[in-house]
Write a protein that holds these residues in place. Sequence first.
Motif, short mmCIF file in Angstrom:
data_model
loop_
_atom_site.label_atom_id
_atom_site.label_comp_id
_atom_site.label_asym_id
_atom_site.label_seq_id
_atom_site.Cartn_x
_atom_site.Cartn_y
_atom_site.Cartn_z
N PHE A 154 0.82 -1.21 0.00
CA PHE A 154 0.00 0.00 0.00
C PHE A 154 0.85 1.27 0.00
O PHE A 154 0.35 2.35 0.28
CB PHE A 154 -0.92 0.01 1.23
N HIS A 155 2.13 1.14 -0.32
CA HIS A 155 3.05 2.26 -0.18
C HIS A 155 3.24 3.05 -1.48
O HIS A 155 2.59 2.80 -2.48
CB HIS A 155 4.38 1.73 0.37
N SER A 156 4.16 4.00 -1.43
CA SER A 156 4.35 4.96 -2.51
C SER A 156 4.74 4.30 -3.83
O SER A 156 5.59 3.41 -3.86
CB SER A 156 5.44 5.96 -2.12
N ILE A 165 8.72 5.57 2.39
CA ILE A 165 7.74 5.40 1.32
C ILE A 165 6.31 5.27 1.85
O ILE A 165 5.41 4.82 1.16
CB ILE A 165 8.07 4.18 0.41
N ALA A 166 6.09 5.69 3.11
CA ALA A 166 4.73 5.72 3.64
C ALA A 166 3.91 6.74 2.88
O ALA A 166 4.42 7.77 2.42
CB ALA A 166 4.75 6.06 5.12
N ALA A 241 -7.75 4.78 1.62
CA ALA A 241 -7.72 4.61 0.17
C ALA A 241 -6.51 3.80 -0.28
O ALA A 241 -5.41 3.93 0.28
CB ALA A 241 -7.69 5.98 -0.50
N LEU A 242 -6.73 2.97 -1.27
CA LEU A 242 -5.61 2.43 -2.05
C LEU A 242 -5.09 3.53 -2.96
O LEU A 242 -3.89 3.74 -3.10
CB LEU A 242 -6.06 1.22 -2.86
N VAL A 243 -6.05 4.23 -3.58
CA VAL A 243 -5.76 5.41 -4.40
C VAL A 243 -6.99 6.30 -4.32
O VAL A 243 -8.12 5.80 -4.33
CB VAL A 243 -5.52 5.03 -5.89
N ASN A 244 -6.80 7.59 -4.22
CA ASN A 244 -7.92 8.51 -4.39
C ASN A 244 -7.50 9.67 -5.28
O ASN A 244 -6.31 9.87 -5.55
CB ASN A 244 -8.50 8.99 -3.05
N CYS A 245 -8.48 10.44 -5.74
CA CYS A 245 -8.18 11.50 -6.69
C CYS A 245 -9.25 12.58 -6.61
O CYS A 245 -10.44 12.29 -6.42
CB CYS A 245 -8.14 10.94 -8.11
N LEU A 263 -3.71 13.41 -6.87
CA LEU A 263 -3.79 12.03 -6.40
C LEU A 263 -3.33 11.96 -4.96
O LEU A 263 -2.48 12.75 -4.53
CB LEU A 263 -2.90 11.13 -7.24
N ASN A 264 -3.84 10.99 -4.21
CA ASN A 264 -3.32 10.75 -2.87
C ASN A 264 -3.30 9.25 -2.59
O ASN A 264 -3.83 8.46 -3.36
CB ASN A 264 -4.12 11.49 -1.80
N ALA A 265 -2.63 8.91 -1.49
CA ALA A 265 -2.36 7.51 -1.12
C ALA A 265 -1.41 6.84 -2.10
O ALA A 265 -1.31 5.62 -2.13
CB ALA A 265 -3.66 6.71 -1.01
N VAL A 266 -0.68 7.64 -2.88
CA VAL A 266 0.28 7.10 -3.83
C VAL A 266 1.70 7.61 -3.56
O VAL A 266 2.65 7.18 -4.20
CB VAL A 266 -0.10 7.45 -5.28
N HIS A 267 1.85 8.54 -2.61
CA HIS A 267 3.14 9.16 -2.32
C HIS A 267 3.11 9.69 -0.89
O HIS A 267 2.06 9.72 -0.25
CB HIS A 267 3.40 10.28 -3.33
N ASN A 268 4.25 10.14 -0.41
CA ASN A 268 4.30 10.72 0.93
C ASN A 268 3.39 11.94 1.05
O ASN A 268 2.89 12.24 2.13
CB ASN A 268 5.73 11.18 1.27
#
Length: 330
Positions: A154-156, A165-166, A241-245, A263-268
């Motif tokens: 589930f990390h970056s 990479i949280a 989220a796994l991914v949100n936008c 986008l969020n939940a894809v990077h720090n």
Amino acid sequence: MKRFTHLDATSLEEAVSLLNDSTGPAYVIAGGSDLMGCLKDNLWMEAPERIINLKTIPGLTDITVEDNALHIGALVTLTEVAESETVKKNWPGLAEAARRTASPLLRNMGTIAGNICQENRCWYYRYPDKIGGRIDCVRKGGKRCLAVPGDHRFHSIFGAVKKCIAVNPSDTAPALVALNATVLTTKRSIAIDDFFSAENGAQSTILDRDEIVTEIVVPRPATGPTNAFRKIAYRKSIDFALVNCAASLDIADGVITGARICLNAVHNLPRRCEASEALLIGKELTEALAQEAGKAAVAEAKPLLQNGYKVQMAQTIVGDTLMDCINQPS
């Protein structure tokens, strides 16, 4: 949980004074949905000496529209944001982001300011101290990010910041970024693009230790409520989220004149999709263009062995969110 002193503040000035006067670490609490978990798990390298309650401070619970902008008090709950007819009318992306956060019980507790100030998510960093002892990841003073060689599903997908990479877990953060919000604090006014940080340790924002969020200001969209939010999670409720936008478009005579996509939940940090934004300007939004923007959003992705699936998710959610901006429900 280690012992601490709990103090009720009656004003912002008193709250700041109580933070400054503490001889050890001190934190503020509002909804407490993230803070209490951190306390119970002895998450931080230094246990707090004081917890300052902000719920006893008046004047931080209003949603108003002034000077052609939405003003949201720091203690407004996520439920109140989600159910506000004012928010849903012109800022539907923000209302949807709040509605999709956690569960009804947590939305009733959690505040808008707390949601954007919560700490990054990683099971190594947040591993309960009471279960087997402390895990010293890089955010806790260790020398490396344990998720890189370990479990990073589930990390970056966009690399590390200072080895970590949280990911940032907030649902409302990308909506506020897409809407070009401003965060007001007891010290200053901060553009939302500058608000988030990925420094090591117990913080995901640039806030000073004695600085408190007081209000979030969101400008009225220039060309109407052409903004939207989407979230992909294992379960529609509760899960992060796994991914949100989130996306917000300015459209004049059918042509895109301004765009902000996050986008969020894809990077720090919440990640602006600037290449996608540039691609849209001066064009009419079509399915094909939206899909092209999705590809541009993940062009710099650097997934690891276990989280490559998030790249396709991120690409798809950008295109779908853009189309939602012009296909609002009646």
